[in-house]
Write an enzyme that holds these catalytic residues in place. Sequence first.
Site, PDB file in Angstrom:
ATOM      1  N   PHE A 137       0.878  -1.084  -0.663  1.00 44.94           N
ATOM      2  CA  PHE A 137      -0.709   0.238   0.574  1.00 44.94           C
ATOM      3  C   PHE A 137       1.180   1.566  -0.312  1.00 44.94           C
ATOM      4  O   PHE A 137       2.101   1.736   0.642  1.00 44.94           O
ATOM      5  CB  PHE A 137      -0.655   0.132   1.643  1.00 44.94           C
ATOM      6  CG  PHE A 137      -1.909   1.237   1.167  1.00 44.94           C
ATOM      7  CD1 PHE A 137      -2.621   1.242   0.622  1.00 44.94           C
ATOM      8  CD2 PHE A 137      -1.869   2.463   1.724  1.00 44.94           C
ATOM      9  CE1 PHE A 137      -3.608   2.110   0.507  1.00 44.94           C
ATOM     10  CE2 PHE A 137      -2.250   3.486   1.540  1.00 44.94           C
ATOM     11  CZ  PHE A 137      -3.551   3.224   1.307  1.00 44.94           C
ATOM     12  N   ASP A 224       9.454   2.542   1.772  1.00 45.03           N
ATOM     13  CA  ASP A 224       8.259   3.686   1.836  1.00 45.03           C
ATOM     14  C   ASP A 224       8.560   3.073   3.424  1.00 45.03           C
ATOM     15  O   ASP A 224       8.164   2.144   3.836  1.00 45.03           O
ATOM     16  CB  ASP A 224       7.243   3.005   1.244  1.00 45.03           C
ATOM     17  CG  ASP A 224       5.663   3.473   1.602  1.00 45.03           C
ATOM     18  OD1 ASP A 224       5.599   4.374   2.208  1.00 45.03           O
ATOM     19  OD2 ASP A 224       4.980   3.286   1.172  1.00 45.03           O
ATOM     20  N   LYS A 253       3.197  10.329   8.082  1.00 42.58           N
ATOM     21  CA  LYS A 253       2.762   9.689   9.473  1.00 42.58           C
ATOM     22  C   LYS A 253       3.000  10.701  10.837  1.00 42.58           C
ATOM     23  O   LYS A 253       3.100  11.214  11.201  1.00 42.58           O
ATOM     24  CB  LYS A 253       2.904   8.367   9.258  1.00 42.58           C
ATOM     25  CG  LYS A 253       0.850   7.575   8.646  1.00 42.58           C
ATOM     26  CD  LYS A 253       1.660   6.525   8.774  1.00 42.58           C
ATOM     27  CE  LYS A 253       0.063   5.751   8.002  1.00 42.58           C
ATOM     28  NZ  LYS A 253      -1.660   5.757   8.260  1.00 42.58           N
TER      29      LYS A 253
HETATM   30  C1  LIG Z   1       3.133   2.499   4.486  1.00 41.29           C
HETATM   31  C2  LIG Z   1       2.600   3.511   3.630  1.00 41.29           C
HETATM   32  N1  LIG Z   1       2.892   4.661   2.446  1.00 41.29           N
HETATM   33  C3  LIG Z   1       1.766   5.521   2.364  1.00 41.29           C
HETATM   34  C4  LIG Z   1       0.628   5.420   2.685  1.00 41.29           C
HETATM   35  C5  LIG Z   1      -0.340   6.814   2.665  1.00 41.29           C
HETATM   36  O1  LIG Z   1      -0.111   8.156   3.114  1.00 41.29           O
HETATM   37  P1  LIG Z   1      -0.564   9.029   3.030  1.00 41.29           P
HETATM   38  O2  LIG Z   1      -1.908   8.308   3.994  1.00 41.29           O
HETATM   39  O3  LIG Z   1      -0.918   9.915   3.541  1.00 41.29           O
HETATM   40  O4  LIG Z   1      -0.952   9.871   1.829  1.00 41.29           O
HETATM   41  C6  LIG Z   1       0.454   4.997   3.650  1.00 41.29           C
HETATM   42  C7  LIG Z   1      -0.671   4.970   4.333  1.00 41.29           C
HETATM   43  O5  LIG Z   1      -1.972   4.288   5.280  1.00 41.29           O
HETATM   44  C8  LIG Z   1       1.028   4.028   4.587  1.00 41.29           C
HETATM   45  O6  LIG Z   1       0.785   3.207   5.507  1.00 41.29           O
END
Ligand SMILES: Cc1ncc(COP(=O)(O)O)c(C=O)c1O
Length: 400
Positions: A137, A224, A253
Amino acid sequence: MTAPQAPARPMPHVLNTYGRLPIALTHGQGCRVWDTNGKRYLDGLGGIAVNTLGHAHPRLVAALQDQVAKLIHCSNYYEVPLQEQLAAKLCEISGLSGAFFCSTGLEANEAALKLARKFGHDKGIERPEIIVYEKAFHGRSIATLSATGNPKVQAGFGPLVEGFVRVPLNDLAAVERVARENPNVVAVFLETIQGEGGINPSRADYLQGLRALCDRQDWLLMLDEVQCGIGRTGKWFAHQWAGVVPDVMPLAKGLGSGVPIGAVVCGPKAVDIFGPGNHGTTFGGNPLAMRAGVETLRIMEEDGLLAHAASVGARLSGGLKQGLEGVAGVVEIRGAGLMIGIELDRPCGVILQQAADAGLMLSVTADRVIRLVPPLVLSADEADEIVRILVPIVRAFLAA
Ligand SMILES: Cc1ncc(COP(=O)(O)O)c(C=O)c1O
């Protein structure tokens, strides 16, 4: 003839994109939050791995109040010294070389994807491709949902962005096969621990193998750490347990403890890919968000929150393992530090409301995985309380 009526919705002005619980929170303190009825909850979710310092942390509140009274936003047309300060700190703790700031996780990932494509173009690859993962994700923009490995997230939004090759996690042979067959690959892009996909850690030897492969192939290793980074696993970044260093690391986050912030941190191989005009954002890097990032990292360091996340996380997962040992229907309890998943053998979304009724906030991800990502200030007593509340709920759910 009257027009067909749309089904009644409780909040008609807010688009219907979330399956929300009927709970509205008013305030919090540490790992506790209260709703409009005065009911108190233990926060095992931390705003989905966001509220690193818990709620209303006095030093963060004071710093943010000071910053709000000075300068919230000024645009990237000017120098922003707090950007320099936060970038320097991120480089110090990651061993990387420079950072670009944005406001969310998907933006950090968009920047990473753009970096990878330009990296390819700069070396003459006209149609660069990026290796991505099953169950990944990365966000909900068109490019990041295309990189995401979840058909539910993608459904209805085609055509997807091209240029991705998908492999299963922790299977180095699959990546080596792509390396042999596809000369257009420029990067490997994965979550060090998959969050939304069900708390699935990359093995240390797998990350080490990827690092070596990326070096050999001249690919970017892009990790990520939006969900698993910023101390959650007991080190600043989850990949540090494997002793590897990525070329590109998207963050968001937990970095601002609740103030929207994102960053893409780059090592020597990626730090000069973007030049003026290649990327930008209005809000990214504004003084308020930067102050939140600087103070979050400072307080984490002052209060020893990395070691704390590791030890209280071990206590929490140990308590859960003990309480659920031998219970039929519990597939696995896994994760690292304060990023814990309890995988069940069946969909368990109803546990959300049951836990909330019992005064505990948590989430269920990938249909069958109960996820705990509480603030890193969770105390040992609060960890024990999570176990006391959650174990009987899971046992009763599986026995029903
Ligand atoms: C691993 C990861 N990358 C990217 C995102 C996307 O982040 P945002 O919701 O701040 O766009 C999330 C959100 O849950 C995530 O868990």
